[in-house]
Design a protein around this motif. Sequence first.
Motif, PDB file in Angstrom:
ATOM      1  N   LYS A  68       0.848  -1.189   0.000  1.00  0.00           N
ATOM      2  CA  LYS A  68       0.000   0.000   0.000  1.00  0.00           C
ATOM      3  C   LYS A  68       0.885   1.241   0.000  1.00  0.00           C
ATOM      4  O   LYS A  68       1.596   1.515   0.958  1.00  0.00           O
ATOM      5  CB  LYS A  68      -0.914   0.029   1.228  1.00  0.00           C
ATOM      6  N   PHE A  69       0.828   1.947  -1.110  1.00  0.00           N
ATOM      7  CA  PHE A  69       1.439   3.269  -1.210  1.00  0.00           C
ATOM      8  C   PHE A  69       0.331   4.184  -1.726  1.00  0.00           C
ATOM      9  O   PHE A  69      -0.014   4.141  -2.900  1.00  0.00           O
ATOM     10  CB  PHE A  69       2.631   3.271  -2.173  1.00  0.00           C
ATOM     11  N   ALA A  70      -0.263   4.972  -0.852  1.00  0.00           N
ATOM     12  CA  ALA A  70      -1.458   5.742  -1.197  1.00  0.00           C
ATOM     13  C   ALA A  70      -1.142   7.113  -1.783  1.00  0.00           C
ATOM     14  O   ALA A  70      -2.042   7.793  -2.257  1.00  0.00           O
ATOM     15  CB  ALA A  70      -2.343   5.910   0.040  1.00  0.00           C
ATOM     16  N   GLU A  71       0.113   7.507  -1.760  1.00  0.00           N
ATOM     17  CA  GLU A  71       0.486   8.816  -2.288  1.00  0.00           C
ATOM     18  C   GLU A  71       1.651   8.645  -3.252  1.00  0.00           C
ATOM     19  O   GLU A  71       2.105   7.525  -3.487  1.00  0.00           O
ATOM     20  CB  GLU A  71       0.839   9.746  -1.130  1.00  0.00           C
ATOM     21  N   ASN A  72       2.146   9.727  -3.797  1.00  0.00           N
ATOM     22  CA  ASN A  72       3.270   9.641  -4.727  1.00  0.00           C
ATOM     23  C   ASN A  72       4.420   8.865  -4.090  1.00  0.00           C
ATOM     24  O   ASN A  72       4.720   9.032  -2.916  1.00  0.00           O
ATOM     25  CB  ASN A  72       3.752  11.033  -5.138  1.00  0.00           C
ATOM     26  N   LEU A  73       5.042   8.012  -4.899  1.00  0.00           N
ATOM     27  CA  LEU A  73       6.115   7.156  -4.391  1.00  0.00           C
ATOM     28  C   LEU A  73       7.377   7.939  -4.081  1.00  0.00           C
ATOM     29  O   LEU A  73       7.796   8.803  -4.849  1.00  0.00           O
ATOM     30  CB  LEU A  73       6.456   6.079  -5.414  1.00  0.00           C
ATOM     31  N   LYS A  74       7.968   7.606  -2.940  1.00  0.00           N
ATOM     32  CA  LYS A  74       9.281   8.137  -2.564  1.00  0.00           C
ATOM     33  C   LYS A  74      10.331   7.165  -3.086  1.00  0.00           C
ATOM     34  O   LYS A  74      10.028   6.028  -3.445  1.00  0.00           O
ATOM     35  CB  LYS A  74       9.376   8.263  -1.048  1.00  0.00           C
ATOM     36  N   ASN A  75      11.586   7.595  -3.122  1.00  0.00           N
ATOM     37  CA  ASN A  75      12.661   6.734  -3.616  1.00  0.00           C
ATOM     38  C   ASN A  75      12.760   5.429  -2.833  1.00  0.00           C
ATOM     39  O   ASN A  75      12.995   4.368  -3.414  1.00  0.00           O
ATOM     40  CB  ASN A  75      13.997   7.470  -3.596  1.00  0.00           C
ATOM     41  N   SER A  76      12.578   5.492  -1.520  1.00  0.00           N
ATOM     42  CA  SER A  76      12.666   4.273  -0.709  1.00  0.00           C
ATOM     43  C   SER A  76      11.536   3.296  -1.051  1.00  0.00           C
ATOM     44  O   SER A  76      11.734   2.080  -1.043  1.00  0.00           O
ATOM     45  CB  SER A  76      12.643   4.608   0.781  1.00  0.00           C
TER      46      SER A  76
END
Length: 77
Positions: free
Chosen positions: A60-68
């Motif tokens: 679950k990634f509900a927002e813009n993806l970070k590099n990590s």
Amino acid sequence: MTGRIPWTRYSGEDVESVLATFISLEERNAIKIRPSRGDGGIDLIVYLDAETVDIYQIKKFAENLKNSQKAQIENSG
């Protein structure tokens, strides 16, 4: 509730569980597993035939993806 699902309001565990359930309803040969290492997320193995499987890893990634988070996806295979 109508409209879009407010994914940011739900825990990763809840989202993973719901999505695993939906996939399992569509894919009757799906088996849920919880790996002993890694992020502890839910994975599904779907047996297509005696020699072929599909593997799903649910995150679950509900927002813009970070590099990590991008690295988690790339390293999850």
